[in-house]
Write a protein that holds these residues in place. Structure first.
Motif, PDB file in Angstrom:
ATOM      1  N   LEU A 147     -17.649 -22.128  22.943  1.00 23.99           N
ATOM      2  CA  LEU A 147     -17.382 -20.708  23.159  1.00 23.99           C
ATOM      3  C   LEU A 147     -17.836 -19.888  21.965  1.00 23.99           C
ATOM      4  O   LEU A 147     -17.756 -20.338  20.823  1.00 23.99           O
ATOM      5  CB  LEU A 147     -15.890 -20.477  23.371  1.00 23.99           C
ATOM      6  CG  LEU A 147     -15.208 -21.300  24.459  1.00 23.99           C
ATOM      7  CD1 LEU A 147     -13.723 -21.042  24.455  1.00 23.99           C
ATOM      8  CD2 LEU A 147     -15.805 -20.964  25.801  1.00 23.99           C
ATOM      9  N   THR A 148     -18.292 -18.684  22.219  1.00 21.85           N
ATOM     10  CA  THR A 148     -18.608 -17.734  21.157  1.00 21.85           C
ATOM     11  C   THR A 148     -17.482 -16.724  21.113  1.00 21.85           C
ATOM     12  O   THR A 148     -17.181 -16.074  22.116  1.00 21.85           O
ATOM     13  CB  THR A 148     -19.956 -17.038  21.425  1.00 21.85           C
ATOM     14  OG1 THR A 148     -20.979 -18.028  21.539  1.00 21.85           O
ATOM     15  CG2 THR A 148     -20.302 -16.082  20.299  1.00 21.85           C
ATOM     16  N   GLU A 149     -16.851 -16.616  19.944  1.00 19.52           N
ATOM     17  CA  GLU A 149     -15.700 -15.731  19.794  1.00 19.52           C
ATOM     18  C   GLU A 149     -15.961 -14.692  18.716  1.00 19.52           C
ATOM     19  O   GLU A 149     -16.694 -14.951  17.763  1.00 19.52           O
ATOM     20  CB  GLU A 149     -14.467 -16.532  19.365  1.00 19.52           C
ATOM     21  CG  GLU A 149     -13.985 -17.538  20.352  1.00 19.52           C
ATOM     22  CD  GLU A 149     -12.708 -18.218  19.880  1.00 19.52           C
ATOM     23  OE1 GLU A 149     -11.942 -18.628  20.755  1.00 19.52           O
ATOM     24  OE2 GLU A 149     -12.473 -18.334  18.659  1.00 19.52           O
ATOM     25  N   PRO A 150     -15.332 -13.512  18.869  1.00 14.22           N
ATOM     26  CA  PRO A 150     -15.426 -12.521  17.791  1.00 14.22           C
ATOM     27  C   PRO A 150     -14.761 -13.067  16.536  1.00 14.22           C
ATOM     28  O   PRO A 150     -13.791 -13.827  16.602  1.00 14.22           O
ATOM     29  CB  PRO A 150     -14.646 -11.323  18.323  1.00 14.22           C
ATOM     30  CG  PRO A 150     -14.277 -11.632  19.723  1.00 14.22           C
ATOM     31  CD  PRO A 150     -14.531 -13.065  19.982  1.00 14.22           C
ATOM     32  N   PHE A 151     -15.310 -12.686  15.405  1.00 16.89           N
ATOM     33  CA  PHE A 151     -14.772 -13.138  14.123  1.00 16.89           C
ATOM     34  C   PHE A 151     -14.644 -11.926  13.208  1.00 16.89           C
ATOM     35  O   PHE A 151     -15.191 -10.860  13.470  1.00 16.89           O
ATOM     36  CB  PHE A 151     -15.694 -14.213  13.532  1.00 16.89           C
ATOM     37  CG  PHE A 151     -15.114 -14.974  12.386  1.00 16.89           C
ATOM     38  CD1 PHE A 151     -13.984 -15.758  12.558  1.00 16.89           C
ATOM     39  CD2 PHE A 151     -15.687 -14.902  11.135  1.00 16.89           C
ATOM     40  CE1 PHE A 151     -13.441 -16.475  11.496  1.00 16.89           C
ATOM     41  CE2 PHE A 151     -15.153 -15.611  10.066  1.00 16.89           C
ATOM     42  CZ  PHE A 151     -14.041 -16.394  10.250  1.00 16.89           C
ATOM     43  N   VAL A 201     -17.058 -21.967  18.751  1.00 11.12           N
ATOM     44  CA  VAL A 201     -15.896 -22.840  18.696  1.00 11.12           C
ATOM     45  C   VAL A 201     -16.046 -23.900  19.779  1.00 11.12           C
ATOM     46  O   VAL A 201     -16.285 -23.570  20.946  1.00 11.12           O
ATOM     47  CB  VAL A 201     -14.585 -22.045  18.933  1.00 11.12           C
ATOM     48  CG1 VAL A 201     -13.379 -22.955  18.918  1.00 11.12           C
ATOM     49  CG2 VAL A 201     -14.453 -20.937  17.912  1.00 11.12           C
ATOM     50  N   GLN A 202     -15.916 -25.154  19.383  1.00  9.05           N
ATOM     51  CA  GLN A 202     -15.965 -26.232  20.373  1.00  9.05           C
ATOM     52  C   GLN A 202     -14.547 -26.491  20.877  1.00  9.05           C
ATOM     53  O   GLN A 202     -13.609 -26.623  20.096  1.00  9.05           O
ATOM     54  CB  GLN A 202     -16.527 -27.500  19.768  1.00  9.05           C
ATOM     55  CG  GLN A 202     -16.665 -28.606  20.789  1.00  9.05           C
ATOM     56  CD  GLN A 202     -17.382 -29.824  20.246  1.00  9.05           C
ATOM     57  OE1 GLN A 202     -17.839 -29.847  19.116  1.00  9.05           O
ATOM     58  NE2 GLN A 202     -17.469 -30.852  21.062  1.00  9.05           N
ATOM     59  N   VAL A 203     -14.418 -26.569  22.204  1.00  5.46           N
ATOM     60  CA  VAL A 203     -13.134 -26.829  22.838  1.00  5.46           C
ATOM     61  C   VAL A 203     -13.230 -28.145  23.590  1.00  5.46           C
ATOM     62  O   VAL A 203     -14.171 -28.370  24.346  1.00  5.46           O
ATOM     63  CB  VAL A 203     -12.758 -25.692  23.822  1.00  5.46           C
ATOM     64  CG1 VAL A 203     -11.490 -26.035  24.575  1.00  5.46           C
ATOM     65  CG2 VAL A 203     -12.628 -24.376  23.092  1.00  5.46           C
ATOM     66  N   SER A 204     -12.277 -29.020  23.340  1.00  2.00           N
ATOM     67  CA  SER A 204     -12.150 -30.264  24.090  1.00  2.00           C
ATOM     68  C   SER A 204     -10.712 -30.320  24.590  1.00  2.00           C
ATOM     69  O   SER A 204      -9.769 -30.249  23.808  1.00  2.00           O
ATOM     70  CB  SER A 204     -12.456 -31.474  23.206  1.00  2.00           C
ATOM     71  OG  SER A 204     -12.333 -32.660  23.949  1.00  2.00           O
ATOM     72  N   LEU A 205     -10.568 -30.430  25.884  1.00  5.49           N
ATOM     73  CA  LEU A 205      -9.266 -30.284  26.500  1.00  5.49           C
ATOM     74  C   LEU A 205      -9.081 -31.334  27.579  1.00  5.49           C
ATOM     75  O   LEU A 205      -9.983 -31.570  28.378  1.00  5.49           O
ATOM     76  CB  LEU A 205      -9.213 -28.884  27.132  1.00  5.49           C
ATOM     77  CG  LEU A 205      -8.057 -28.521  28.021  1.00  5.49           C
ATOM     78  CD1 LEU A 205      -6.804 -28.306  27.194  1.00  5.49           C
ATOM     79  CD2 LEU A 205      -8.401 -27.268  28.798  1.00  5.49           C
ATOM     80  N   GLN A 206      -7.922 -31.967  27.583  1.00  8.15           N
ATOM     81  CA  GLN A 206      -7.607 -32.916  28.646  1.00  8.15           C
ATOM     82  C   GLN A 206      -6.657 -32.256  29.633  1.00  8.15           C
ATOM     83  O   GLN A 206      -5.796 -31.465  29.254  1.00  8.15           O
ATOM     84  CB  GLN A 206      -6.979 -34.179  28.088  1.00  8.15           C
ATOM     85  CG  GLN A 206      -7.983 -35.043  27.351  1.00  8.15           C
ATOM     86  CD  GLN A 206      -7.410 -36.395  27.026  1.00  8.15           C
ATOM     87  OE1 GLN A 206      -6.335 -36.493  26.456  1.00  8.15           O
ATOM     88  NE2 GLN A 206      -8.136 -37.428  27.397  1.00  8.15           N
ATOM     89  N   GLY A 207      -6.846 -32.589  30.910  1.00  9.07           N
ATOM     90  CA  GLY A 207      -5.994 -32.031  31.945  1.00  9.07           C
ATOM     91  C   GLY A 207      -5.909 -32.962  33.136  1.00  9.07           C
ATOM     92  O   GLY A 207      -6.527 -34.033  33.156  1.00  9.07           O
ATOM     93  N   VAL A 208      -5.146 -32.530  34.114  1.00 10.54           N
ATOM     94  CA  VAL A 208      -4.934 -33.319  35.330  1.00 10.54           C
ATOM     95  C   VAL A 208      -5.029 -32.385  36.530  1.00 10.54           C
ATOM     96  O   VAL A 208      -4.514 -31.267  36.500  1.00 10.54           O
ATOM     97  CB  VAL A 208      -3.546 -33.995  35.314  1.00 10.54           C
ATOM     98  CG1 VAL A 208      -3.254 -34.684  36.633  1.00 10.54           C
ATOM     99  CG2 VAL A 208      -3.432 -34.972  34.171  1.00 10.54           C
ATOM    100  N   SER A 209      -5.677 -32.866  37.578  1.00 15.07           N
ATOM    101  CA  SER A 209      -5.695 -32.169  38.868  1.00 15.07           C
ATOM    102  C   SER A 209      -4.977 -33.043  39.880  1.00 15.07           C
ATOM    103  O   SER A 209      -5.225 -34.247  39.956  1.00 15.07           O
ATOM    104  CB  SER A 209      -7.127 -31.920  39.354  1.00 15.07           C
ATOM    105  OG  SER A 209      -7.797 -31.056  38.484  1.00 15.07           O
ATOM    106  N   ILE A 210      -4.090 -32.427  40.635  1.00 16.61           N
ATOM    107  CA  ILE A 210      -3.388 -33.125  41.713  1.00 16.61           C
ATOM    108  C   ILE A 210      -3.802 -32.447  43.010  1.00 16.61           C
ATOM    109  O   ILE A 210      -3.612 -31.238  43.179  1.00 16.61           O
ATOM    110  CB  ILE A 210      -1.865 -33.077  41.516  1.00 16.61           C
ATOM    111  CG1 ILE A 210      -1.501 -33.736  40.183  1.00 16.61           C
ATOM    112  CG2 ILE A 210      -1.155 -33.753  42.686  1.00 16.61           C
ATOM    113  CD1 ILE A 210      -0.053 -33.620  39.802  1.00 16.61           C
TER     114      ILE A 210
END
Length: 149
Positions: free
Chosen positions: A93-97, A105-114
C-alpha cells in the motif's frame, strides 16, 4: 494449499471457482457463483451485502484501491455444504506520510472465510480477519452508506 475434505467436493469446487474468478478479475463470473438469496459479511471492516449489485461493486472496488494485493488460500476444510478456508493476504500500500510525502507499506494478513453452499451456489460467505492490520479503511469508508445491518 493443504486440504481436509469430508463430502463430495461440490462445495469446495464452487468456492475455489469463485476465488479463481476474483483472482482473474472476472467479477461477473464470481458473482454468478452466489445464490439469488445470499449473505456476504466482511467482519474485518464491518460490511454486509445481500445484493449482487453491491457485492459486485465491492469486488470491483477492492483491486482498484489495493492493486498490488494477492490472496493465497492456505488450508481448506470441507464438511458437507460448509467450506472453511484459511488464507493469507499480501498487499503493498502507498500511504500518506509526514510532510506531504508518501511511503510504501507491506501488509501480510491471515484470515479465515467460512462459506455455506446449497445446490452448487454460495448462500453464506463470512470473512474474519484483523481489520486494523488489513488497512482496508478506504474500502470500508466507500461502502459506509451501503452497510446493511
Amino acid at each position: 494449499m493443504s486440504e481436509i475434505a469430508i463430502g463430495n467436493g461440490v462445495s469446495e469446487s464452487v468456492v475455489l471457482t469463485a476465488l479463481t474468478y476474483l483472482k482473474n478479475g472476472k467479477i461477473g463470473d464470481a458473482i454468478a457463483c452466489f445464490a439469488e438469496e445470499f449473505t456476504f459479511k466482511d467482519h474485518g471492516i464491518g460490511l454486509e451485502f445481500k445484493d449482487k449489485d453491491r457485492l459486485g461493486e465491492f469486488f470491483h472496488k477492492t483491486p482498484r484501491l489495493y492493486p498490488a494485493s494477492f490472496l493465497q488460500p492456505d488450508t481448506m476444510f470441507v464438511s458437507g455444504d460448509h467450506v472453511i478456508t484459511e488464507w493469507t493476504l499480501q498487499a503493498m500500500l502507498t500511504e500518506p506520510f509526514y510532510g506531504g510525502l508518501t511511503r510504501k507499506v507491506q501488509v501480510s494478513l491471515q484470515g479465515v472465510s467460512i462459506v455455506r453452499t446449497d445446490n452448487g451456489k454460495i448462500t453464506d460467505w463470512a470473512d474474519y480477519y484483523d481489520g486494523l492490520v488489513s488497512r482496508r479503511t478506504a474500502l470500508a469508508s466507500y461502502f459506509t452508506d451501503w452497510v446493511e445491518l
